[in-house]
Write a protein that holds these residues in place. Structure first.
Motif, PDB file in Angstrom:
ATOM      1  N   UNK A 140     -24.422   3.681  19.459  1.00  0.00           N
ATOM      2  CA  UNK A 140     -25.819   3.294  19.237  1.00  0.00           C
ATOM      3  C   UNK A 140     -25.934   1.776  19.047  1.00  0.00           C
ATOM      4  N   UNK A 141     -26.845   1.173  19.778  1.00  0.00           N
ATOM      5  CA  UNK A 141     -26.991  -0.270  19.731  1.00  0.00           C
ATOM      6  C   UNK A 141     -26.052  -1.014  20.658  1.00  0.00           C
ATOM      7  N   UNK A 142     -25.176  -0.271  21.372  1.00  0.00           N
ATOM      8  CA  UNK A 142     -24.245  -0.904  22.301  1.00  0.00           C
ATOM      9  C   UNK A 142     -24.955  -1.533  23.485  1.00  0.00           C
ATOM     10  N   UNK A 143     -24.284  -2.493  24.104  1.00  0.00           N
ATOM     11  CA  UNK A 143     -24.903  -3.291  25.172  1.00  0.00           C
ATOM     12  C   UNK A 143     -24.260  -2.984  26.528  1.00  0.00           C
ATOM     13  N   UNK A 144     -25.089  -3.014  27.568  1.00  0.00           N
ATOM     14  CA  UNK A 144     -24.653  -2.811  28.948  1.00  0.00           C
ATOM     15  C   UNK A 144     -25.135  -3.974  29.795  1.00  0.00           C
ATOM     16  N   UNK A 145     -24.260  -4.486  30.648  1.00  0.00           N
ATOM     17  CA  UNK A 145     -24.664  -5.510  31.616  1.00  0.00           C
ATOM     18  C   UNK A 145     -23.943  -5.243  32.928  1.00  0.00           C
ATOM     19  N   UNK A 146     -24.690  -5.300  34.017  1.00  0.00           N
ATOM     20  CA  UNK A 146     -24.088  -5.090  35.328  1.00  0.00           C
ATOM     21  C   UNK A 146     -24.680  -6.072  36.321  1.00  0.00           C
ATOM     22  N   UNK A 147     -23.847  -6.625  37.159  1.00  0.00           N
ATOM     23  CA  UNK A 147     -24.300  -7.479  38.255  1.00  0.00           C
ATOM     24  C   UNK A 147     -24.201  -6.659  39.539  1.00  0.00           C
ATOM     25  N   UNK A 148     -25.320  -6.574  40.270  1.00  0.00           N
ATOM     26  CA  UNK A 148     -25.382  -5.720  41.457  1.00  0.00           C
ATOM     27  C   UNK A 148     -25.809  -6.532  42.669  1.00  0.00           C
ATOM     28  N   UNK A 149     -25.374  -6.058  43.839  1.00  0.00           N
ATOM     29  CA  UNK A 149     -25.828  -6.644  45.093  1.00  0.00           C
ATOM     30  C   UNK A 149     -27.327  -6.422  45.264  1.00  0.00           C
TER      31      UNK A 149
END
Length: 303
Positions: A140-149
């Protein structure tokens, strides 16, 4: 990477030829230093807000580029990278890489990680299933980041042009097939003329530096082997053919992955559907005014 793009064997073959720790972008090798630095800076800036001593998971990690950038500014983090390939380059210092793992079926307990990242990886898998797994393993409260085409970006357009010129050389002109056939019956002059003719046509149609021109130049470098016994020329051309086919398949996977993205706005909606909040996006341009080639989508799990 995931089973839904290239096969595990294909990705294993790719990474087996990239066993180095040179800081390059793996599937984007040959990219400019500016692009490498730009993406690296995105990750370094993003990592500043992560909790001290937190656990980080990088999906479709490849050569660990993302982990290496983040650990360069946050040595306190405990980083793990997973990839569908059965073989990977050496792990970045103080990190663990695990092979043979699909992002849609992560072998970790729920709420295990404080952050999850992916650079040009999420879109190669089944994004709905992968995001569901990310939501499960994030605390809970965790972060997600993704770089996509982005499907209409210059990077995708460049690769589409490479695929077109490879298909022209391999399928339309049948350079490798015709050169090998001529060599088999000892027509050395025919092989040389064929390479010159197709090479000149490639330069006129696709330009210097195109995949078609590169392929012709690679075969031309094999010409001295025509004077050696035991079909040395044909064996060398077979190696080139194998590499060209993998390049074509890799680009096809990239184009297919980019088409899944549809748009940065659609990715935001997908994140929200999986109960992520504070979804934000940043468009990334290699050269200002030349169009975004990628988008960074970041979000948080609710507390």
């Amino acid at each position: 990477m995931s089973s839904n793009s290239l096969s595990r064997a294909a990705w294993t073959e790719f990474w087996s030829t990239q066993i180095s720790d040179d800081g390059q972008l793996g599937c984007l090798q040959g990219s400019s230093d500016n692009l490498t630095k730009q993406l690296g800076q995105f990750w370094k800036d993003w990592a500043k807000a992560l909790p001290r001593g937190g656990r980080l998971l990088d999906l479709a990690t490849g050569n660990g580029f993302v982990i290496k950038q983040i650990l360069s500014v946050r040595r306190d983090l405990k980083a793990t990278g997973v990839d569908y390939s059965d073989r990977l380059p050496p792990a970045p210092r103080n990190a663990k890489l695990r092979c043979g793992i699909a992002m849609e079926n992560l072998p970790f307990p729920s709420a295990r990680f404080d952050a999850v990242t992916s650079q040009f990886g999420l879109e190669y898998g089944l994004m709905d299933e992968a995001l569901a797994e990310v939501a499960r393993v994030l605390r809970p409260g965790g972060r997600l980041a993704t770089i996509v085409h982005l499907p209409d970006g210059p990077l995708v357009k460049h690769n589409a042009e490479r695929a077109k010129s490879l298909a022209w050389t391999m399928d339309e002109e049948r350079l490798l097939e015709r050169a090998t056939a001529a060599a088999a019956i000892g027509e050395i002059g025919t092989v040389a003329r064929l390479i010159e003719t197709v090479g000149n046509a490639a330069l006129r149609q696709f330009g210097d530096g195109s995949a078609a021109a590169e392929l012709c130049q690679a075969v031309a470098r094999c010409l001295p082997l025509l004077n050696q016994p035991n079909s040395a020329f044909s064996r060398a051309v077979l190696v080139i053919e194998r590499q060209a086919k993998f390049e074509s398949n890799r680009i096809a996977a990239l184009l297919g992955a980019a088409n899944k993205v549809v748009s940065a706005e659609a990715m935001e909606e997908l994140f929200s559907m999986h109960n992520f909040e504070r979804v934000e996006r940043v468009l990334i341009e290699a050269v200002p005014g030349h169009g975004a080639y990628a988008a960074m989508i970041s979000a948080k799990r609710p507390m």
